[in-house]
Design a protein around this motif. Structure first.
Motif, mmCIF file in Angstrom:
data_model
loop_
_atom_site.group_PDB
_atom_site.id
_atom_site.type_symbol
_atom_site.label_atom_id
_atom_site.label_comp_id
_atom_site.label_asym_id
_atom_site.label_seq_id
_atom_site.Cartn_x
_atom_site.Cartn_y
_atom_site.Cartn_z
ATOM 1 N N UNK A 1 98.204 62.675 41.542
ATOM 2 C CA UNK A 1 97.513 61.715 40.692
ATOM 3 C C UNK A 1 96.173 62.267 40.229
ATOM 4 N N UNK A 2 95.917 62.165 38.932
ATOM 5 C CA UNK A 2 94.581 62.414 38.388
ATOM 6 C C UNK A 2 93.834 61.089 38.416
ATOM 7 N N UNK A 3 92.541 61.132 38.741
ATOM 8 C CA UNK A 3 91.753 59.900 38.821
ATOM 9 C C UNK A 3 90.493 60.008 37.970
ATOM 10 N N UNK A 4 89.911 58.846 37.691
ATOM 11 C CA UNK A 4 88.647 58.792 36.955
ATOM 12 C C UNK A 4 87.885 57.561 37.396
ATOM 13 N N UNK A 5 86.566 57.609 37.251
ATOM 14 C CA UNK A 5 85.733 56.455 37.560
ATOM 15 C C UNK A 5 85.861 55.418 36.451
ATOM 16 N N UNK A 6 85.308 54.236 36.691
ATOM 17 C CA UNK A 6 85.343 53.191 35.665
ATOM 18 C C UNK A 6 84.547 53.593 34.435
ATOM 19 N N UNK A 7 83.596 54.524 34.601
ATOM 20 C CA UNK A 7 82.822 55.023 33.458
ATOM 21 C C UNK A 7 83.523 56.155 32.733
ATOM 22 N N UNK B 1 96.599 60.715 50.146
ATOM 23 C CA UNK B 1 95.468 61.492 50.637
ATOM 24 C C UNK B 1 94.898 62.337 49.506
ATOM 25 N N UNK B 2 93.661 62.758 49.688
ATOM 26 C CA UNK B 2 93.028 63.662 48.741
ATOM 27 C C UNK B 2 93.774 64.988 48.724
ATOM 28 N N UNK B 3 93.940 65.553 47.528
ATOM 29 C CA UNK B 3 94.656 66.824 47.410
ATOM 30 C C UNK B 3 93.826 67.987 47.924
ATOM 31 N N UNK B 4 92.510 67.921 47.752
ATOM 32 C CA UNK B 4 91.631 69.023 48.147
ATOM 33 C C UNK B 4 91.360 68.961 49.648
#
Length: 282
Positions: free
Chosen positions: A139-145, A169-172
């Motif tokens: 999954x790619x994610x982004x903040x509300x901004x 879980x986080x990929x990194x």
């Protein structure tokens, strides 16, 4: 018996099980309508007994079915991941405290897109995920901004007797380590999973609740809180169990012993939210 873990603040082991209760729901009218979906570009299907879990990457949806009946529907784009700029060990990140004690540096991430990972992608963990009963979504994610966030891995696995497990879980690995250690910058502290429901569906479970067995329209904490309107001075949550059962034929169990809340149609009558102070789902 479920008992609170004395370790303060954030925790790191949490799992979701989508549970199908077929003998209970045959003939039930509270069935979520099957969403009209275009032909998916990338899909995965897991099966367990008479149940199946369909993942559509193009529409970012998870649909739990029994035969032709849709029992539960999760829009992954509604998943919220709470992150703080710097973890404060003296801060209470329990979800019930956010309303009265907002966290200034808390930001929410949402998935924006995803792709199925396959063995040919040469990801280190994929050898264990090439089983046909397991699917791995990045999954790619982004903040509300709109600022880009870290990648996450969502692992789906078919379990016995009509159940499915979701691990997030986080990929990194470096970010995972920082979250596990509760140190450094950009630490994940909250997860909010929403299940789509009908406006008339009823909800049961969650352990010992003196107010009654049915919870629609309520927010149920999984831990003790001060409540000076009662004689005891607290909310009398004695045996909380993070298991909610919908009359539409699904169940959600969260494998955690830490503070959390279940919003059972209180904010949105067509959503059940499980909100946990967590850095990952396991």
């Amino acid at each position: 018996m479920w008992s609170p873990d004395p370790t303060p603040k954030c925790w790191h082991a949490l799992g979701f099980l989508l549970i199908l209760w077929a003998p209970v729901v045959v003939g039930c009218s509270d069935v979520f309508p099957d969403p009209a979906e275009p032909p998916p570009a990338e899909t995965a299907r897991l099966e367990s007994a008479a149940a199946r879990l369909d993942l559509d990457v193009a529409t970012m949806t998870l649909v739990l079915r029994q035969g032709d009946q849709v029992r539960a529907h999760i829009a992954l784009a509604e998943l919220r991941l709470g992150r703080v700029t710097t973890f404060d060990p003296d801060r209470n990140y329990a979800p019930d405290s956010l309303k009265n004690f907002p966290v200034a540096d808390l930001s929410w991430l949402r998935p924006t897109s995803g792709r199925l990972l396959r063995p040919q992608d040469n990801k280190p963990a994929l050898a264990a995920w090439s089983d046909p009963n397991v699917a791995l979504l990045e999954l790619e994610t982004a903040t509300e901004a709109g600022a880009a966030g870290p990648r996450w891995h969502l692992r789906l696995a078919a379990m016995p007797k009509g159940t499915f497990r979701l691990d997030l879980e986080l990929a990194d690995p470096d970010l995972r380590a920082a979250t596990a250690a509760e140190t450094g910058a950009d630490v994940q502290v909250l997860v909010d999973l929403a299940v789509a429901v009908t406006a008339t569906e009823r909800f049961y479970g969650l352990g010992e609740v003196f107010a009654g067995p049915e919870h629609r329209g309520q927010v149920r904490p999984m831990h003790m809180l001060p409540d000076f309107s009662t004689e005891s001075g607290y909310n009398e949550v004695h045996v909380p169990i993070p298991l909610v059962i919908g009359s539409g034929g699904w169940g959600l169990f969260v494998q955690s012993r830490r503070p959390a809340i279940f919003d059972l149609g209180a904010v949105d009558p067509e959503r059940v939210h499980a909100i946990f102070n967590a850095g990952q789902l396991r």
